[in-house]
Motif scaffolding. Sequence first.
Motif, PDB file in Angstrom:
ATOM      1  N   ASP A 256       0.910  -1.158   0.064  1.00  0.00           N
ATOM      2  CA  ASP A 256      -0.283  -0.071   0.053  1.00  0.00           C
ATOM      3  C   ASP A 256       1.030   1.090  -0.054  1.00  0.00           C
ATOM      4  N   ALA A 258       0.041   4.219  -0.387  1.00  0.00           N
ATOM      5  CA  ALA A 258      -0.203   5.495   0.481  1.00  0.00           C
ATOM      6  C   ALA A 258      -0.002   5.278   1.967  1.00  0.00           C
ATOM      7  N   HIS A 260       2.236   3.117   3.000  1.00  0.00           N
ATOM      8  CA  HIS A 260       3.927   2.932   3.232  1.00  0.00           C
ATOM      9  C   HIS A 260       4.109   1.533   3.966  1.00  0.00           C
ATOM     10  N   GLU A 284       6.990   7.260  -9.767  1.00  0.00           N
ATOM     11  CA  GLU A 284       6.102   6.468  -8.754  1.00  0.00           C
ATOM     12  C   GLU A 284       6.096   5.203  -9.366  1.00  0.00           C
ATOM     13  N   ASN A 347       7.297   8.461   0.638  1.00  0.00           N
ATOM     14  CA  ASN A 347       7.872   7.882  -0.433  1.00  0.00           C
ATOM     15  C   ASN A 347       8.853   8.347  -1.008  1.00  0.00           C
ATOM     16  N   ASN A 377      -2.711   1.830  -4.416  1.00  0.00           N
ATOM     17  CA  ASN A 377      -2.852   3.354  -3.972  1.00  0.00           C
ATOM     18  C   ASN A 377      -1.566   4.143  -4.199  1.00  0.00           C
ATOM     19  N   SER A 378      -0.752   3.644  -5.578  1.00  0.00           N
ATOM     20  CA  SER A 378       0.218   4.706  -5.857  1.00  0.00           C
ATOM     21  C   SER A 378      -0.338   5.287  -6.944  1.00  0.00           C
TER      22      SER A 378
END
Length: 425
Positions: A256, A258, A260, A284, A347, A377-378
Amino acid sequence: MRHTESPRGAGAGRSRVVGCALLAITLGAGVTGCTSDGDPLSAEPYDATDRISFGGSVEAGGTADPDKPLEVVAEDPAGRVTDVTAVDASGRHLAGELAADGSRWHSTSPLAADTRYTVRVSTEDEDGAPGRRVLTLTTGKPTTSKRLAVTFGPPAGTYGVGQPLTAELDAPVADRARRAVVERALKVESTPAVTGTWHWVDDKKLHYRPKDYWPAHATISVRSALEGVAIGDRLRGGTAEPLTIRTGDRVTAVTDAAAHRLTVHRNGEVIKEIPVTTGKPGFETRNGVKVVLARERLVRMRSTTVGIAEGSAESYDMDVHFATRVTWSGEYLHAAPWSVGSQGSANVSHGCVGMNTTNAEWFFGTVRAGDVVEVVNSAGDTMEPFGNGYGDWNLDWTEWRAGSALTSGTAADPGESARLRPAAV
């Protein structure tokens, strides 16, 4: 078998030679097989040997042209064909279609060349008495010069539940009808059984996957029944080595971006949660399902291989440990001791999933090729289905089936293959 006398006389209903362009097995009308109790349905099938004739493509000695269909015809309208099976010496059945009125049967798949077939024909006369004929014929040698070889992958071994099967052809097959001949002959068997199908990646490559992931601890075998079969003009099937692989535990990992966090499951249970960092803005990490390609204990990663100029603020050149590869273009899950302060909170990578060395070593030792790694969720694009690893699972089942030549759908466009390049950290 015993022969039951016909009430119409010994000569009644004898077949005549059919002069057609096909291989024709012509059947007489049959005879009434009455027993002592007068019930024709209880009679043993009569021997129809003297009511079978060959015409057209069958030469002396029973050699048939493999480039023409096999046909069985009931000559007398009072009799009908009830069933035909044709099997070659390798156990391959020849597909065929029987007319609704039983007047004719013809093969719907190509005959193999230079092959011996056993043909079993069942008939019925107007009184319902059964007839039967078993005969053999041999197809001639092909006049074509090219044999299509098939190579299956991955290499034999044990894999994760996300591993697709692959079939590499040594010559392109673009026509949909010819693709159907090839695909129909590529046989996949799984224990436990699953629903799956082939998908044409391009003219020379197919992938096979189930609707859902393979079962854990499954045995999966693939073989080709294409040898000698006509595919197209001057092209016939060649040899192929069969392949068997197995699956281990169901190991899936979800990153995930978002949150992490990397969560690892084994057989449906969470076994570890790991703080991670993923790709920062402009670099990303790709979303979607990926499949582990390889584990590399030490990888040299250089920024120039992903288009970052040497000497710029983003450049790097370093050795990375415990690297689990998920794309050919260089996306890994690996040890990143330099970013420990950001793992679990930000990130900061150039596209890889980084974690501390202890966790990276644990992950490296837990997964195998074929295990599933998903990113959610990237802000990155979705992993492409083909060309950069195994993104097969990013097509839903309807899209996947559309890539088969045996369905009515239109093959999904696999898009351009990703450019291959080494790793990004």
